[in-house]
Design an enzyme around this catalytic site. Structure first.
Site, short mmCIF file in Angstrom:
data_model
loop_
_atom_site.label_atom_id
_atom_site.label_comp_id
_atom_site.label_asym_id
_atom_site.label_seq_id
_atom_site.Cartn_x
_atom_site.Cartn_y
_atom_site.Cartn_z
N LYS A 1 -4.39 -30.37 -10.20
CA LYS A 1 -3.87 -31.74 -10.28
C LYS A 1 -3.91 -32.23 -11.63
O LYS A 1 -1.92 -32.39 -12.13
CB LYS A 1 -4.05 -32.34 -9.11
CG LYS A 1 -2.93 -33.35 -8.28
CD LYS A 1 -3.94 -34.02 -7.83
CE LYS A 1 -2.84 -35.54 -7.42
NZ LYS A 1 -3.65 -35.80 -5.68
N GLY B 1 -6.06 -34.43 -4.13
CA GLY B 1 -6.67 -33.07 -4.71
C GLY B 1 -7.55 -32.10 -3.72
O GLY B 1 -7.73 -30.52 -3.22
N GLU C 1 -16.28 -37.07 -0.53
CA GLU C 1 -15.88 -37.59 -2.08
C GLU C 1 -15.11 -38.22 -0.89
O GLU C 1 -14.64 -39.16 -1.58
CB GLU C 1 -15.25 -36.73 -2.59
CG GLU C 1 -14.13 -37.10 -3.58
CD GLU C 1 -14.68 -35.88 -4.62
OE1 GLU C 1 -14.82 -35.42 -5.43
OE2 GLU C 1 -13.11 -35.75 -4.64
N HIS D 1 -34.50 -20.72 10.01
CA HIS D 1 -35.33 -20.40 8.88
C HIS D 1 -35.91 -21.29 7.25
O HIS D 1 -36.48 -20.84 7.12
CB HIS D 1 -35.96 -18.58 8.14
CG HIS D 1 -35.06 -17.82 9.64
ND1 HIS D 1 -36.97 -17.90 10.04
CD2 HIS D 1 -34.66 -17.52 10.00
CE1 HIS D 1 -36.44 -16.98 11.46
NE2 HIS D 1 -35.08 -17.68 12.12
N LYS E 1 -17.16 -37.96 -14.99
CA LYS E 1 -16.86 -38.19 -15.41
C LYS E 1 -16.03 -39.21 -17.40
O LYS E 1 -16.84 -38.82 -18.44
CB LYS E 1 -14.59 -37.80 -16.10
CG LYS E 1 -14.57 -36.79 -14.24
CD LYS E 1 -13.07 -36.87 -13.97
CE LYS E 1 -13.22 -36.19 -12.76
NZ LYS E 1 -11.81 -36.05 -12.52
O1 F6P Z 1 -14.88 -33.63 -7.81
C1 F6P Z 1 -13.39 -34.91 -8.66
C2 F6P Z 1 -11.52 -34.55 -8.57
O2 F6P Z 1 -11.37 -35.50 -9.09
C3 F6P Z 1 -11.40 -33.92 -7.76
O3 F6P Z 1 -10.50 -34.90 -6.76
C4 F6P Z 1 -10.20 -33.38 -7.25
O4 F6P Z 1 -9.96 -32.38 -6.70
C5 F6P Z 1 -11.24 -32.27 -9.04
O5 F6P Z 1 -11.92 -33.74 -9.52
C6 F6P Z 1 -9.92 -31.38 -10.10
O6 F6P Z 1 -9.12 -32.40 -10.39
P1 F6P Z 1 -7.80 -31.22 -11.09
O7 F6P Z 1 -7.45 -30.86 -9.64
O8 F6P Z 1 -7.07 -32.45 -11.49
O9 F6P Z 1 -8.46 -30.67 -12.74
#
Ligand code: F6P
Length: 539
Positions: free
Chosen positions: A198, A259, A345, A376, A504
């Site tokens: 995204k 996302g 999340e 199991h 991040k």
């Molecule tokens: O996992 C954290 C996140 O921020 C999600 O919300 C998102 O889907 C994913 O990272 C990937 O982000 P992007 O689609 O911008 O690469």
């Protein structure tokens, strides 16, 4: 209302779920609900009609109906990012899209759907070729988090609906071993790479996409031909183009699609490659059916609302702070993993939309795997430890294989587990069992305590006929909405993820320290670990 719920939770102390069944032979009929191709049996939950009525009143008091409407009509309910949350519009009919998005945006959505469908068709028709002129045989979808889990879980679930011999693979993990594992299976001449991001700044995705780019170059593809091998899905098309994807191969998405809810957009492209356009539309249709049920049903006859309210009852009022999700369906074995992302999340928050601290546990820790394997493994703890772990069982009445007896055994195990969790075994029963097995009184008294199971562990069972694209769409939407309600009831924003963002940021910091920068903000522990790595690699 919350006080009433706390009181009702205390009042339950002297009763058990088994007692409720003894008191009411029709409990299954009154506490089960059908919608969207599912039957939800919630009669094995630890609750009474009074509890349900209070949850219903509380939902009304929290303005749940207006909150649901606000989401569907595109209010900016993701207020920390100033965004609407409109994944639902992507699976709605065109006239609904126009009414909500307006003419221009709705046309863009429709055009994107057309482009995506055409791309799938041309790939299936063998009209797209790689650098050496050979037809594409494989698609690798590179993406992580929401740009990975949705398509992947549906891909596994709908394997038997694969329409074409095109092989679709997924690469999410930023681990060279994962990349090597994929590359071993692929021929660069016939591989199309779909970069799904995204933001198009996600480190893991860009590193993996760059590795694939280099692999293509190393395999004889020259710079001019490279863009033949790339498609991108992004809300930042300019960044995808800068990466090297041809403008006509960039499929847009929009900031109003979160996302982890983005499967319904072009993020679903690799899935459509695997199951075909028609099945992808059926998936959307199943989700739309659940959307309508969610929007129009009163709360106690509304499956996502009911599942969320029961979840909150278990987590916040009975204080059972985890949830096991156990699909008794091999094709759904990835579903708990997908759900962990979309639920935790979304609901892993501590303050409401006004920034006020919420002191109760908001949502459970979600875990699970395919049911029989779980039996199991971790289910021993569910049967005998002090921790009560509510469970959602998911099971199909009909399987996909010719092994009918297997399916009977599978389903029997599912039904038996919910019964065992509820009934447990008393000391007297355990003792009698030992005696019946020929043990002496002394031996029985010694062994019996080890066989006691407290029982009274609540569960719901979600039953459907047979897994197909429509049911899968409905299942995904069911849980999306359940999670939305879970957040709406505590008045939190389910659509941001600032915790993930901190990880991040610090990831970037550590990378800089690897490169020789000093950072006094790193703890002694992290600095020690960094030094270990630097020494190993002479950095
Ligand atoms: O996992 C954290 C996140 O921020 C999600 O919300 C998102 O889907 C994913 O990272 C990937 O982000 P992007 O689609 O911008 O690469």
């Amino acid at each position: 209302m919350e006080n009433t719920l706390h009181r009702l939770a205390k009042d339950l102390a002297n009763q058990s779920i088994a007692d409720f069944f003894a008191q009411d032979v029709n409990r299954f009929d009154s506490l089960s609900l059908s919608a969207g191709g599912f039957l939800l049996d919630y009669s094995k939950q630890y609750l009474t009609q009074d509890v349900l009525n209070s949850l219903n009143d509380w939902a009304a008091q929290q303005g749940l109906f207006n909150k649901i409407n606000a989401m569907f009509k595109g209010d900016k309910i993701n207020h920390t990012e100033g965004r609407a949350v409109l994944h639902t519009v992507l699976r709605a009919p065109r006239d609904v899209q126009q009414a909500i998005l307006g003419q221009e945006l709705a046309s863009e959505v429709a055009a994107t759907d057309r482009r995506m469908a055409q791309l799938v068709e041309t790939l299936h028709a063998g009209e797209l070729t790689g650098f050496s002129g050979k037809v594409f045989t494989d698609v690798v979808a590179v993406g992580i988090g929401g740009s990975y889990y949705g398509p992947k879980v549906c891909h596994e679930a709908l394997k038997s609906y694969r329409q074409h011999k095109l092989n679709v693979h997924y690469l999410a993990n930023v681990d060279g071993t994962a990349v090597v594992g994929k590359l071993e299976k692929l021929n660069p001449e016939t591989t199309l790479v779909v970069v799904i991001s995204k933001t198009f700044v996600t480190q893991e995705t860009l590193l993996n996409a760059t590795a694939l780019k280099q692999w293509l170059l190393d395999s004889g593809c020259d710079n001019q031909q490279l863009n033949k091998h790339f498609v991108a899905v992004s809300a930042a098309p300019e960044k995808a183009i800068e990466f090297g994807v041809a403008p006509d191969k960039v499929l847009p998405m929009w900031d109003w699609v979160g996302g982890r809810f983005s499967l319904w957009s072009a993020v679903g492209f690799p899935l459509a490659c695997a199951i075909g356009n028609e099945n992808f539309e059926l998936l959307r249709a199943g989700a739309y059916e659940m959307d309508q049920h969610f929007q129009t049903s009163d709360f106690l006859n509304n499956m996502p609302v009911l599942m969320a309210l029961i979840g909150i009852w278990n987590c916040s009022f009975l204080k059972y702070n985890s949830l096991a999700v156990l699909p008794y369906d091999h094709l759904l074995r990835d579903f708990p993993g997908y759900l962990q992302q979309v639920d935790m999340e979304s609901s892993g928050k501590r303050v409401d939309v006004n920034g006020e601290e919420i002191t109760l546990a908001i949502a459970p820790i979600v875990f699970g795997q395919e049911g029989t394997n779980g039996q199991h493994a971790f289910m021993q703890l569910m049967h005998q430890s002090h921790q009560v772990i509510p469970t959602e069982f998911i099971v199909a009445l009909e399987g996909h294989s010719q092994f009918i007896e297997h399916h009977r055994v599978l389903v029997a195990n599912c039904f038996a587990q919910s019964e065992a969790l509820m009934q447990g075994k008393t000391l007297v029963q355990a003792y009698d069992e030992c005696i019946a097995n020929g043990l002496s009184e002394q031996q029985a008294m010694t062994l019996a305590p080890h066989k006691v199971m407290p029982g009274n562990s609540p569960s719901s069972t979600l039953v459907f006929d047979k897994l197909n694209p429509k049911i899968m769409g409905s299942l995904m939407a069911l849980y999306e909405h359940k999670i939305f309600v879970q957040g709406a009831m505590w008045n939190l924003n389910s659509f941001d993820q600032w915790g993930v963002e901190l990880g991040k940021q610090l990831g970037q910091t550590v990378m800089k320290v690897f490169d020789g920068e000093q950072d006094s903000k790193l703890s002694g522990s992290s600095q020690g670990l960094v030094n270990l790595f630097k020494n190993k690699h002479n950095l």
